[in-house]
Design a protein around this motif. Structure first.
Motif, PDB file in Angstrom:
ATOM      1  N   ASP A  81     -29.243  35.773   9.898  1.00 57.08           N
ATOM      2  CA  ASP A  81     -27.895  35.575   9.358  1.00 57.08           C
ATOM      3  C   ASP A  81     -27.967  35.013   7.945  1.00 57.08           C
ATOM      4  N   MET A  84     -29.029  37.735   5.354  1.00 54.69           N
ATOM      5  CA  MET A  84     -27.980  38.718   5.125  1.00 54.69           C
ATOM      6  C   MET A  84     -26.857  38.131   4.271  1.00 54.69           C
ATOM      7  N   GLU A  85     -26.488  36.891   4.566  1.00 49.24           N
ATOM      8  CA  GLU A  85     -25.426  36.245   3.789  1.00 49.24           C
ATOM      9  C   GLU A  85     -25.874  35.956   2.363  1.00 49.24           C
ATOM     10  N   VAL A  88     -26.040  39.606   0.531  1.00 52.50           N
ATOM     11  CA  VAL A  88     -24.822  40.390   0.337  1.00 52.50           C
ATOM     12  C   VAL A  88     -23.997  39.897  -0.847  1.00 52.50           C
ATOM     13  N   CYS A 101     -27.187  48.413   3.192  1.00 49.81           N
ATOM     14  CA  CYS A 101     -26.366  48.500   4.402  1.00 49.81           C
ATOM     15  C   CYS A 101     -26.657  49.708   5.278  1.00 49.81           C
ATOM     16  N   PHE A 105     -29.274  46.900   6.935  1.00 46.52           N
ATOM     17  CA  PHE A 105     -28.365  45.997   7.629  1.00 46.52           C
ATOM     18  C   PHE A 105     -27.786  46.652   8.883  1.00 46.52           C
ATOM     19  N   ASP A 110     -27.400  41.875  14.034  1.00 44.76           N
ATOM     20  CA  ASP A 110     -26.104  41.304  13.657  1.00 44.76           C
ATOM     21  C   ASP A 110     -25.207  42.306  12.946  1.00 44.76           C
ATOM     22  N   LYS A 114     -21.529  41.404  11.381  1.00 46.35           N
ATOM     23  CA  LYS A 114     -21.386  41.343   9.932  1.00 46.35           C
ATOM     24  C   LYS A 114     -20.365  42.361   9.438  1.00 46.35           C
ATOM     25  N   ALA A 117     -16.997  40.771  10.159  1.00 47.37           N
ATOM     26  CA  ALA A 117     -16.741  39.578   9.338  1.00 47.37           C
ATOM     27  C   ALA A 117     -16.568  39.938   7.867  1.00 47.37           C
ATOM     28  N   TRP A 118     -17.442  40.789   7.347  1.00 52.16           N
ATOM     29  CA  TRP A 118     -17.385  41.114   5.918  1.00 52.16           C
ATOM     30  C   TRP A 118     -16.157  41.957   5.579  1.00 52.16           C
ATOM     31  N   ARG A 121     -13.645  39.789   4.047  1.00 48.88           N
ATOM     32  CA  ARG A 121     -13.967  39.044   2.829  1.00 48.88           C
ATOM     33  C   ARG A 121     -13.282  39.654   1.617  1.00 48.88           C
ATOM     34  N   GLY A 130     -19.274  45.724   4.640  1.00 53.88           N
ATOM     35  CA  GLY A 130     -18.806  45.794   6.018  1.00 53.88           C
ATOM     36  C   GLY A 130     -18.474  47.202   6.444  1.00 53.88           C
TER      37      GLY A 130
END
Length: 233
Positions: A81, A84-85, A88, A101, A105, A110, A114, A117-118, A121, A130
């Motif tokens: 995690d 990746m965070e 990105v 991605c 990814f 995950d 992700k 969640a993304w 954003r 995402g």
């Protein structure tokens, strides 16, 4: 292979003319770019072989093509995690976003979390990330069942009003790819596109019309990946 050896090979492949071409023709603007195309990075990656630590070291150099190369060398099952965070938020254009991605990814444990969640954003290429994962997930996970993709459809509808070019293209891409996975998802994606078409917004209208123009073709290229597993009661 040592980091400095790889850097020397990247420098040998550098072509400043390609930097301008990628910017002017493809809209790829990148800091510290050497002007190396993906096909050449792919060949170099095959020579090097998977190497997680080298991949991290390459990313940390800040050289654009070294970061692209990272996405070829790091094993997706080892992604965390935190990594990746951290990665990105550095994406500065669609090329590096998609390179990380699509086959990288999207293959991580995950990936779905992700993608969801993304998609919420605000940063342009985090949000794009995402939806690129949603678009690519089915190619990486060929045995994934319909519910995996159905959960993305309300998110696609929710974000259809984002008028940033590289976001709306990714939203559209995800919708089209989901709809071409099998006949059930085609029906679901067409229904989602028709719902999006009711939204009074230019981006939503473009996303819906573009998706429908492909998904409703009589000869649309359709896959036949798994749909549901029947379990007798």
């Amino acid at each position: 292979m040592h980091l400095q050896d790889v850097i020397k090979q990247l420098e040998a492949l550098a072509n400043p003319a390609n930097v301008a071409t990628k910017q002017n023709k493809f809209g790829i603007v990148a800091d510290r770019a050497l002007g190396i195309y993906q096909k050449d990075l792919g060949k170099l990656a095959k020579q090097i072989g998977p190497d997680n630590q080298l991949a991290i070291d390459l990313f940390n150099t800040g050289i654009y093509e070294a970061r692209l190369l990272c996405s070829y060398l790091y094993h997706p099952q080892d992604l965390t995690d935190e990594l990746m965070e951290a990665w990105v938020v550095t994406f500065e254009n669609w090329e590096i976003c998609d390179s990380f991605c699509m086959g990288f990814f999207a293959a991580s444990e995950d990936a779905i979390a992700k993608a969801i969640a993304w998609s919420e954003r605000d940063e342009e290429f985090v949000k794009r990330a995402g939806f690129v994962i949603m678009a690519a997930y089915g190619f990486v996970h060929k045995q994934a069942l319909n519910p995996v993709f159905e959960q993305f459809l309300p998110i696609i509808e929710r974000e259809a009003k984002d008028d940033r070019l590289y976001v709306k293209k990714a939203v559209n891409w995800a919708l089209r790819n989901i709809g071409k996975r099998n006949v059930d998802l085609q029906i679901a994606a067409i229904a989602t596109a028709n719902q999006i078409r009711q939204i009074d917004h230019p981006s939503a209208q473009w996303i819906a019309k573009n998706a429908l123009s492909e998904l409703e073709k009589p000869n649309v290229r359709m896959s036949d990946y798994p749909r549901y597993i029947y379990r007798p009661k």
